[in-house]
Every structure is written in structure tokens, then in C-alpha cells.
Design a protein around this motif. Structure first.
Motif, PDB file in Angstrom:
ATOM      1  N   ALA A  14      -1.012  10.641  -4.355  1.00 43.21           N
ATOM      2  CA  ALA A  14      -2.476  10.644  -4.362  1.00 43.21           C
ATOM      3  C   ALA A  14      -3.023   9.621  -3.360  1.00 43.21           C
ATOM      4  O   ALA A  14      -4.005   9.876  -2.635  1.00 43.21           O
ATOM      5  CB  ALA A  14      -3.007  10.345  -5.762  1.00 43.21           C
ATOM      6  N   ALA A  15      -2.400   8.433  -3.314  1.00 41.14           N
ATOM      7  CA  ALA A  15      -2.848   7.383  -2.383  1.00 41.14           C
ATOM      8  C   ALA A  15      -2.664   7.832  -0.932  1.00 41.14           C
ATOM      9  O   ALA A  15      -3.521   7.608  -0.064  1.00 41.14           O
ATOM     10  CB  ALA A  15      -2.087   6.092  -2.659  1.00 41.14           C
ATOM     11  N   ALA A  17      -2.594  10.886   0.107  1.00 45.01           N
ATOM     12  CA  ALA A  17      -3.581  11.939   0.373  1.00 45.01           C
ATOM     13  C   ALA A  17      -4.942  11.347   0.706  1.00 45.01           C
ATOM     14  O   ALA A  17      -5.656  11.814   1.606  1.00 45.01           O
ATOM     15  CB  ALA A  17      -3.685  12.866  -0.837  1.00 45.01           C
ATOM     16  N   VAL A  18      -5.296  10.288  -0.023  1.00 47.26           N
ATOM     17  CA  VAL A  18      -6.580   9.613   0.246  1.00 47.26           C
ATOM     18  C   VAL A  18      -6.580   9.002   1.639  1.00 47.26           C
ATOM     19  O   VAL A  18      -7.555   9.108   2.401  1.00 47.26           O
ATOM     20  CB  VAL A  18      -6.860   8.538  -0.837  1.00 47.26           C
ATOM     21  CG1 VAL A  18      -8.053   7.678  -0.433  1.00 47.26           C
ATOM     22  CG2 VAL A  18      -7.102   9.186  -2.190  1.00 47.26           C
ATOM     23  N   GLU A  19      -5.450   8.332   1.982  1.00 43.89           N
ATOM     24  CA  GLU A  19      -5.353   7.715   3.312  1.00 43.89           C
ATOM     25  C   GLU A  19      -5.432   8.769   4.413  1.00 43.89           C
ATOM     26  O   GLU A  19      -6.048   8.564   5.455  1.00 43.89           O
ATOM     27  CB  GLU A  19      -4.054   6.920   3.416  1.00 43.89           C
ATOM     28  CG  GLU A  19      -4.053   5.656   2.577  1.00 43.89           C
ATOM     29  CD  GLU A  19      -2.755   4.891   2.718  1.00 43.89           C
ATOM     30  OE1 GLU A  19      -1.869   5.387   3.456  1.00 43.89           O
ATOM     31  OE2 GLU A  19      -2.633   3.810   2.121  1.00 43.89           O
ATOM     32  N   GLN A  20      -4.762   9.912   4.185  1.00 50.15           N
ATOM     33  CA  GLN A  20      -4.819  10.989   5.188  1.00 50.15           C
ATOM     34  C   GLN A  20      -6.249  11.499   5.368  1.00 50.15           C
ATOM     35  O   GLN A  20      -6.689  11.785   6.486  1.00 50.15           O
ATOM     36  CB  GLN A  20      -3.895  12.134   4.748  1.00 50.15           C
ATOM     37  CG  GLN A  20      -2.422  11.836   4.899  1.00 50.15           C
ATOM     38  CD  GLN A  20      -1.552  12.993   4.449  1.00 50.15           C
ATOM     39  OE1 GLN A  20      -1.955  13.822   3.610  1.00 50.15           O
ATOM     40  NE2 GLN A  20      -0.330  13.060   4.988  1.00 50.15           N
ATOM     41  N   THR A  21      -6.967  11.600   4.255  1.00 51.07           N
ATOM     42  CA  THR A  21      -8.358  12.048   4.318  1.00 51.07           C
ATOM     43  C   THR A  21      -9.189  11.052   5.124  1.00 51.07           C
ATOM     44  O   THR A  21     -10.025  11.436   5.959  1.00 51.07           O
ATOM     45  CB  THR A  21      -8.940  12.202   2.903  1.00 51.07           C
ATOM     46  OG1 THR A  21      -8.170  13.166   2.184  1.00 51.07           O
ATOM     47  CG2 THR A  21     -10.392  12.647   2.966  1.00 51.07           C
ATOM     48  N   GLN A  22      -8.956   9.752   4.878  1.00 47.10           N
ATOM     49  CA  GLN A  22      -9.686   8.720   5.610  1.00 47.10           C
ATOM     50  C   GLN A  22      -9.352   8.768   7.102  1.00 47.10           C
ATOM     51  O   GLN A  22     -10.224   8.615   7.967  1.00 47.10           O
ATOM     52  CB  GLN A  22      -9.356   7.346   5.033  1.00 47.10           C
ATOM     53  CG  GLN A  22      -9.930   7.114   3.631  1.00 47.10           C
ATOM     54  CD  GLN A  22      -9.511   5.771   3.060  1.00 47.10           C
ATOM     55  OE1 GLN A  22      -8.555   5.148   3.523  1.00 47.10           O
ATOM     56  NE2 GLN A  22     -10.214   5.344   2.017  1.00 47.10           N
ATOM     57  N   ARG A  24      -8.287  11.390   8.757  1.00 43.96           N
ATOM     58  CA  ARG A  24      -8.940  12.568   9.339  1.00 43.96           C
ATOM     59  C   ARG A  24     -10.417  12.287   9.609  1.00 43.96           C
ATOM     60  O   ARG A  24     -10.967  12.679  10.647  1.00 43.96           O
ATOM     61  CB  ARG A  24      -8.787  13.759   8.409  1.00 43.96           C
ATOM     62  CG  ARG A  24      -7.371  14.297   8.271  1.00 43.96           C
ATOM     63  CD  ARG A  24      -7.387  15.642   7.570  1.00 43.96           C
ATOM     64  NE  ARG A  24      -6.027  16.096   7.261  1.00 43.96           N
ATOM     65  CZ  ARG A  24      -5.436  15.936   6.087  1.00 43.96           C
ATOM     66  NH1 ARG A  24      -6.097  15.345   5.078  1.00 43.96           N
ATOM     67  NH2 ARG A  24      -4.203  16.377   5.884  1.00 43.96           N
TER      68      ARG A  24
END
Length: 226
Positions: A14-15, A17-22, A24
């Protein structure tokens, strides 16, 4: 080997995924900024041209053209060569502009060599006659150093106004103040007694329009240093 806790693995995923979103989002922001910079870079030539036009307009309004302004004539320090050039420019301006256009020279009219024009000027109060009331430059102006000095700056102001792009804003000043001021001071100049074209010489000199001017110029130039 210790088996990973499923809950910990889920938290890590989950962490990430959050970092990847940031990341992007950051990449999209960078792309947007790069696009804005590219757009601004493409507009630079037009911006530079607009700035140059504004600078030219400011210079024109302020009367500060790139060209060096002509130095005012100082008859007290002129060499022979300088005096010859100044006399040539002044006498031409007097004949073609102050006399030929404005009709402000007594006995003038733009053609001093024409006897009929000279007789007409003498007979018409609007063109010649008493300077105490007519406000005209006497035909013997070249024999009066104070009048030569006045007419010199008047000539140079006219040339700076009519022959340079920045001069148009001062046209009214020349007609409202400069010319009337010079004409008004004739009554207190050394030419104040030269009425009806009767020259009262400061020094022996013949007065006969073009011949008088040539003689005055030769005498003035001859007395100057090389």
C-alpha cells in the motif's frame, strides 16, 4: 527463515502504491511545467520585439534618440572652418525658411536676388518696414552679432524639430514661444534702430542683401583662427 507477516506485506504494498501515485503526480507536474516553459520560450521573440518597440516609443517621447544631438553654435569659440559651415547653414535657413516660408525677414521673400520681390517687400508693411511694430528680422541681420546669435539657436531648434523624428512634440513650442520670443527681442537688440531697411552699422559695411551677407561672412571668417 521467518515467514513475512501478511499484514506487513499488505502495508508495504500500500505504501509503495501511494509513493507511485505521488511520483506519477510529480511527473505530471513536471511535464506541465516543461510545457509551459516551452510555450514561453516560443513567445520570447515576440516579447523581445514588443519590448524593443516600447523602448523606441519611450525614447521618441523623451526626445532621446540614439543619434548624438548637434552642439549649439558658439560663435565666440568657432574656428574658420566651423564658422564657414555655420554661416552656410544659417544663411540657407534664413533664406529658405525664415524668409521663404515664414516671411519674417524685412525685404525678404525667399528670393533676395529678385529686384521686384525686394521692392514689393519694402512697399508692403506685412513684409518689410518698421521693426518696432512689424516684428520682422531686418535685412541687415548679419551685421548684428547679438541677432546672429539669436537666429542661430532659433535655426538649430527648427532643424532639431523638423528634421528629427523626436521633434514633432515641440512644433508648438517653436511657433508659440521660440519664434515670437526672438522677434520680440529685436526691439531691444543692436538692430533696433535699423528701421525701413536703413541699416545703422556697428562697423562700416555695405548693405545689399546677398552681397552684404557674403561680405559679412568673409569678414567674420577672416578674423577667426584656423
Amino acid at each position: 527463515m521467518t515467514t513475512p507477516n501478511p499484514n506487513e506485506l499488505a502495508g508495504l504494498v500500500a505504501a509503495i502504491a501511494v509513493e507511485q501515485t505521488q511520483v506519477r503526480g510529480d511527473l505530471r507536474t513536471v511535464e506541465t511545467n516543461v510545457g509551459a516553459i516551452e510555450t514561453q520560450m516560443a513567445q520570447l521573440p515576440a516579447i523581445k520585439l514588443a519590448i524593443a518597440k516600447i523602448a523606441d516609443s519611450v525614447k521618441a517621447l523623451a526626445g532621446t534618440e540614439e543619434e548624438e544631438p548637434s552642439a549649439l553654435w558658439d560663435w565666440s569659440t568657432m574656428t574658420r572652418k566651423d564658422a564657414e559651415l555655420a554661416w552656410s547653414e544659417l544663411s540657407t535657413w534664413m533664406d529658405t525658411v525664415l524668409s521663404g516660408v515664414y516671411r519674417k525677414v524685412a525685404g525678404g521673400g525667399g528670393n533676395h536676388s529678385d529686384p521686384d520681390m525686394a521692392r514689393l517687400a519694402v512697399s508692403m508693411p506685412s513684409l518689410g518696414g518698421d521693426n518696432s511694430s512689424g516684428g520682422l528680422v531686418p535685412v541687415c541681420w548679419m551685421h548684428h552679432p547679438d541677432l546672429v546669435a539669436e537666429l542661430s539657436w532659433l535655426c538649430q531648434m527648427w532643424l532639431s524639430i523638423y528634421r528629427t523624428p523626436a521633434g514633432t512634440a515641440r512644433v508648438g513650442d517653436w511657433h508659440d514661444r521660440y519664434l515670437p520670443g526672438v522677434l520680440a527681442r529685436i526691439s531691444t537688440s543692436t538692430a533696433r534702430t535699423c528701421l525701413n531697411q536703413a541699416h545703422k552699422p556697428l562697423r562700416p559695411a555695405a548693405v545689399s542683401s546677398a552681397d552684404a551677407l557674403s561680405a559679412a561672412i568673409r569678414a567674420d571668417v577672416a578674423n577667426r583662427e584656423q
